[in-house]
Enzyme design. Structure first.
Site, mmCIF file in Angstrom:
data_model
loop_
_atom_site.group_PDB
_atom_site.id
_atom_site.type_symbol
_atom_site.label_atom_id
_atom_site.label_comp_id
_atom_site.label_asym_id
_atom_site.label_seq_id
_atom_site.Cartn_x
_atom_site.Cartn_y
_atom_site.Cartn_z
ATOM 1 N N ASP A 289 1.004 -1.258 -0.085
ATOM 2 C CA ASP A 289 -0.037 0.082 -0.171
ATOM 3 C C ASP A 289 0.860 1.308 -0.148
ATOM 4 O O ASP A 289 0.290 2.495 -0.067
ATOM 5 C CB ASP A 289 -0.813 0.016 1.069
ATOM 6 N N GLU A 372 11.251 -3.849 12.692
ATOM 7 C CA GLU A 372 12.408 -3.209 11.921
ATOM 8 C C GLU A 372 13.472 -3.000 12.851
ATOM 9 O O GLU A 372 14.828 -3.614 12.587
ATOM 10 C CB GLU A 372 12.162 -1.526 11.518
#
Ligand code: NAG
Length: 463
Positions: A289, A372
Site C-alpha cells: 500500500d 524493523e
C-alpha cells in the site's frame, strides 16, 4: 501491507530527556537507566520517595538528578520528610534505617554490576566458540523469539512457492532496451500481502510502478494457507521476474492483538533468499500500500551495507527518518521511540545482501512494532555504517500511503534547529510546501530526536 504503524503503543516507556554522553548506548547504561527509572516510577510509599530524593548522592545519581525531567520525581513528599526530621519523630528513624538498608543493597548491586563483566570475560575464555566478533547485536536480541534455525518447525512456519519466474519479459524500461541494465545489482523487493478487499487493486498499482524498474525481482508473500489462483494469473501478466509465496502467519499468533502482520511473509522471503544462496543484490521491504518514487530504486541500488531515507506519512509527524549532519546519520526523527535503537519504518531502509550474508541468523521477530529495530539489530548495524539517501535525507521517495483522510500535523521545533546543520530544515520545508506537515515554535506535537532508543534534546545533536 501496513507494517510498523498500525502499532498501538505497546509499552509506554519512560521517555525523558536523558542527557548522557554515552556514544554507543551500551547496555550497562541501559540497565542503570532501567533500574533507576523502575525504582522511581514504582515507588508508592512516602519512605521510598524520600529515599529517591536522598539517593542523589553518588555521581551517577547526581547525573540522573540533573538531567531527568522532574515529572515523576517530584520532591514534594520529601519536604514532608525534612519537616518530619526537624521534629525528630520515630518516623524519621525508620526512614533513616530504611535508607541505610537501601544503601547496602545499592552497594551490593554496584558490586554485582562490576562483577558481571568479569564473569562474562571468564565465560568467553572458557567457551571461545561463542565469540562471534561483530555479532553482538545478535546475541543481545534473539530475532527468532525463542527459537533457533529450526524454529520454523517449532512455529510451524510454512514456505510454499506458488509460482515464480526468473525471466524478464520486458523489452524496454524507461526508454532503454532491457540489455542496457544487465550490469546493475538486482533489487529483491519483498511485498507482504494478505487477502482483503483492497489486495488486488493495491498489488496492481504497485506492479505498474515496479514495471518501470530494471533488474528487480518481486517477492510477493501472501498471508494465506494455500496458493491463490487469481494471484498466480495476475503476477504472470506483468513480465517482471517474481516469486509468489504462500506464507501464512503461524496459528499461535493469529489471535494476538495486535497480530504480527507481515512477519511470516518477510521471514519466508528471507528463507527463500537463503535457500537460493542469494548473496548478491539489494533487499528492500516494500509493502503493497506504499507509494514509491522511481528515484528510490536508483538510490537503494547503490547500498553498500544499509541505506536509510525518510518515509512520508508516518505517525504523528507525517514523516519518520534519520537526522543527518554533514552527510552522516546522527539520530532519528520518529514520534514513537519506545526504546527502539533503530526507530525507522519498514520502508525506510535497504540492505545489501552481501552484507547481510555475514549474519546467517538475520531475521525478523514476531514482535509488533519492533520488527524493523530487531531485524536491523540482527544484522549488527552500527550508526556510522548507515548510508543516508535521497540527498542526505531531504527528499521523500516513499510514502506510507493510507486511504484515510488525516489532518496535516503541526510539529513543534525551535526555528534555530531547522537550519543547514542537518537535513531537518530542508525536509520540513518540502513537507510544508507539499501540505503534508507544518512546523511551529510553540504549537503542535513536540519533535523527538533519539539515539540508541533515548530521546535527547535537539541541542544534543545540533549544537
Ligand atoms: C551530503 O552531505 C555531504 C556533507 O555535507 C556532502 O558532501 C554530500 O555531497 C551530500 N550528498 C548529497 C547527495 O547531497
Amino acid at each position: 501491507m501496513p507494517s510498523a504503524h498500525y502499532r498501538p503503543l505497546l509499552e509506554k516507556r519512560l521517555q525523558t530527556e536523558f542527557n548522557d554522553d554515552d556514544e554507543d548506548g551500551d547496555d550497562e547504561d541501559a540497565e542503570e537507566y532501567e533500574y533507576i527509572g523502575t525504582s522511581s516510577s514504582t515507588s508508592t510509599s512516602n519512605n521510598n520517595n524520600c529515599q529517591q530524593q536522598q539517593q542523589q548522592q553518588g555521581p551517577q545519581q547526581q547525573h540522573f538528578h540533573n538531567h531527568l525531567q522532574p515529572q515523576f520525581n517530584k520532591p514534594k513528599i520529601c519536604y514532608d520528610y525534612y519537616e518530619t526530621s526537624a521534629k525528630g519523630t520515630p518516623v524519621l528513624k525508620s526512614t533513616a534505617n530504611a535508607m541505610v538498608r537501601h544503601g547496602r543493597y545499592k552497594r551490593l548491586l554496584v558490586v554485582l554490576l562490576l562483577a558481571l563483566p568479569l564473569l562474562c570475560f571468564a565465560y568467553y575464555l572458557l567457551y571461545p566458540d561463542t565469540r562471534l566478533g561483530a555479532n553482538d547485536a545478535e546475541r543481545e536480541f534473539d530475532p527468532h523469539v525463542g527459537t533457533d534455525s529450526s524454529g520454523a518447525r517449532v512455529l510451524n512456519e510454512t514456505l510454499n512457492i506458488c509460482s515464480e519466474s526468473d525471466e524478464d519479459r520486458r523489452l524496454y524500461i524507461q526508454d532503454k532496451q532491457i540489455d542496457a541494465y544487465v550490469q546493475l545489482p538486482v533489487i529483491y523487493f519483498v511485498t507482504p500481502t494478505y487477502p482483503r478487499r483492497e489486495q488486488i487493486p493495491e498489488l496492481t498499482r504497485l506492479a505498474y510502478t515496479l514495471m518501470h524498474v530494471a533488474r528487480l525481482h518481486w517477492i510477493v508473500a501472501n498471508d494465506h494457507d494455500t496458493c491463490t489462483q487469481y494471484l498466480i494469473e495476475l503476477l504472470l501478466r506483468f513480465g517482471i521476474p517474481y516469486t509468489h509465496l504462500a506464507s501464512p502467519m503461524p496459528s499461535k499468533f493469529r489471535n494476538n492483538k495486535p497480530a504480527p502482520r507481515g512477519v511470516a511473509n518477510r521471514r519466508a522471503a528471507l528463507q527463500w533468499l537463503r535457500q537460493r544462496n542469494i548473496t548478491n543484490g539489494i533487499l528492500y521491504f516494500g509493502d503493497d500500500d506504499n507509494t514509491y518514487d522511481l528515484k528510490l530504486f536508483s538510490e537503494i541500488r547503490e547500498t553498500q551495507r544499509v541505506s536509510m531515507f525518510p518515509v512520508g506519512l508516518i505517525a504523528d509527524y507525517a514523516v519518520s527518518g534519520p537526522v543527518v549532519c554533514k552527510g552522516k546519520v546522527v539520530a532519528f526523527l520518529d514520534s514513537w521511540v519506545a526504546d527502539r535503537r533503530w526507530p525507522v519504518d519498514m520502508a525506510g531502509f535497504a540492505v545489501n545482501l552481501a552484507y547481510m550474508a555475514q549474519y546467517p541468523n538475520a531475521n525478523m521477530p514476531y514482535k509488533p512494532g519492533y520488527e524493523e529495530d530487531l531485524f536491523l539489530r540482527s544484522i549488527g548495524l552500527r550508526m556510522d555504517q548507515i548510508e543516508p539517501r535521497g540527498s542526505n535525507c531531504t527528499e521523500i521517495l516513499v510514502w506510507h500511503t493510507q486511504t484515510k483522510n488525516k489532518k496535516a500535523p503541526t510539529v513543534r521545533f525551535s526555528r534555530e534547529y531547522l537550519d543547514e546543520r542537518s537535513n531537518l530544515g530542508a525536509l520540513f520545508e518540502v513537507l510544508q510546501r507539499m501540505g503534508v506537515a507544518h512546523t511551529s515554535e510553540n504549537e503542535g506535537v513536540k519533535a523527538q530526536l533519539s539515539k540508541n532508543g533515548k530521546v535527547k534534546p535537539h541541542s544534543y545533536f545540533l549544537s
